[in-house]
Design an enzyme around this catalytic site. Structure first.
Site, PDB file in Angstrom:
ATOM      1  CB  THR A 175      15.930  46.690 -11.980  1.00  0.00           C
ATOM      2  OG1 THR A 175      15.636  48.339 -12.303  1.00  0.00           O
ATOM      3  CG2 THR A 175      17.383  46.623 -12.095  1.00  0.00           C
ATOM      4  CG  PHE A 177      18.063  42.933  -9.608  1.00  0.00           C
ATOM      5  CD1 PHE A 177      18.799  43.596  -8.843  1.00  0.00           C
ATOM      6  CD2 PHE A 177      16.738  43.208  -9.988  1.00  0.00           C
ATOM      7  CE1 PHE A 177      18.266  44.714  -8.141  1.00  0.00           C
ATOM      8  CE2 PHE A 177      16.401  44.364  -9.495  1.00  0.00           C
ATOM      9  CZ  PHE A 177      17.099  45.373  -8.507  1.00  0.00           C
TER      10      PHE A 177
END
Length: 286
Positions: A175, A177
């Site tokens: 992921t 960020f």
């Protein structure tokens, strides 16, 4: 005084680990229930910054945060790609055989679907947050409920880890960020800079309009790594484009590219320029 950094979820969430990579370990973290509360906290000064997920390598874009970046315009000042590793956690004394329910965020449940196929007697239960599921399991104090979260969350809430790397495909779940705050940061002359912009085409019904806009970068050898379109909330069937380019806004050819881009757009806005992020693994322990 420590910086106060907001993230969505409960203590032990992957976003908390991202916050520590982005802003440093010596911070006070502020868990929030929703993404928009992060932006509101930054706007009011309750938080000095925030860590927001923008994209997952298997599930795709987090559209809500694209829309909130356009709404609030808080500058992006950094990024990190965090490897997501799920674990199965439960109260001390529990085993996989004793579990009847396992709860987690819908994405985490989907990413661990093979486990449920191998254990059909265990019911998967949707919960709003991975770390929140670990917190809830700890509160129930039984041997029949488990959660899917990070090992950090499991240790934080005093749970046993029954199995690590529970995800279907190991080593490919990441992921990205972003770090956001109220004020932008100045970037050096480093070549390893990423810039994120958003723009609206002036003649979106004209053939080749988007091609012409993107050509401002292509003809100058500027690498565009991502483009995303989102509905314009103020214009039915209108769209706002987000683009990530590997470019320093101080570079003369980048300045020229933006000048040409402006000929094709109603507006162009630079959301942030920052040092290109690294890929990291979870390392923060409870």
């Amino acid at each position: 005084m420590k910086k106060k950094i907001a993230f969505q979820g409960r203590r032990g969430a992957y976003s908390e680990s991202a916050a520590r990579y982005l802003f440093g370990e010596d911070i006070d973290v502020l868990p929030m229930d929703t993404f928009e509360e992060i932006y509101q906290a930054i706007e009011t000064g309750k938080a000095d910054g925030g860590a927001i997920p923008i994209e997952n390598s298997t599930a795709g874009s987090i559209y809500e945060n694209y829309d909130l970046l356009a709404k609030w315009r808080h500058p992006i000042i950094g990024e990190v790609q965090l490897q997501i590793e799920h674990c199965l956690c439960a109260n001390k004394g529990a085993s996989i055989e004793s579990l009847k329910h396992v709860m987690s965020h819908p994405q985490a449940l989907a990413q661990c679907s093979h486990f449920f196929e191998e254990n059909p007697s265990i019911e998967k239960v949707i919960f709003f947050d991975t770390a929140g599921s670990a917190e809830e399991v700890a509160k129930r104090k039984n041997l029949t409920d488990g959660g899917i979260a990070s090992t950090y969350a499991a240790k934080l809430y005093g749970l046993d880890v029954l199995r690590t790397n529970l995800e279907n495909i190991k080593g490919v779940n990441f992921t990205r960020f972003y770090a956001i705050q109220k004020a932008p940061v100045d970037v050096s002359a480093s070549e390893n800079i990423k810039t994120v912009i958003l723009f609206e085409l002036a003649n979106d019904d004209k053939p080749g309009a988007l091609y012409g806009a993107l050509g401002a970068f292509a003809k100058r050898g500027i690498n565009m790594t991502r483009i995303e379109s989102r509905p314009n909330p103020d214009k039915p069937w209108g769209y706002i484009f987000y683009a990530s380019i590997l470019a320093n806004p101080k570079d003369p050819k980048v300045i020229e590219a933006f000048e040409e881009l402006n000929r094709y757009t109603n507006f162009t806005y630079r959301l942030g320029s920052f040092v290109r992020g690294k890929t990291e693994r979870l390392k923060y322990e409870a």
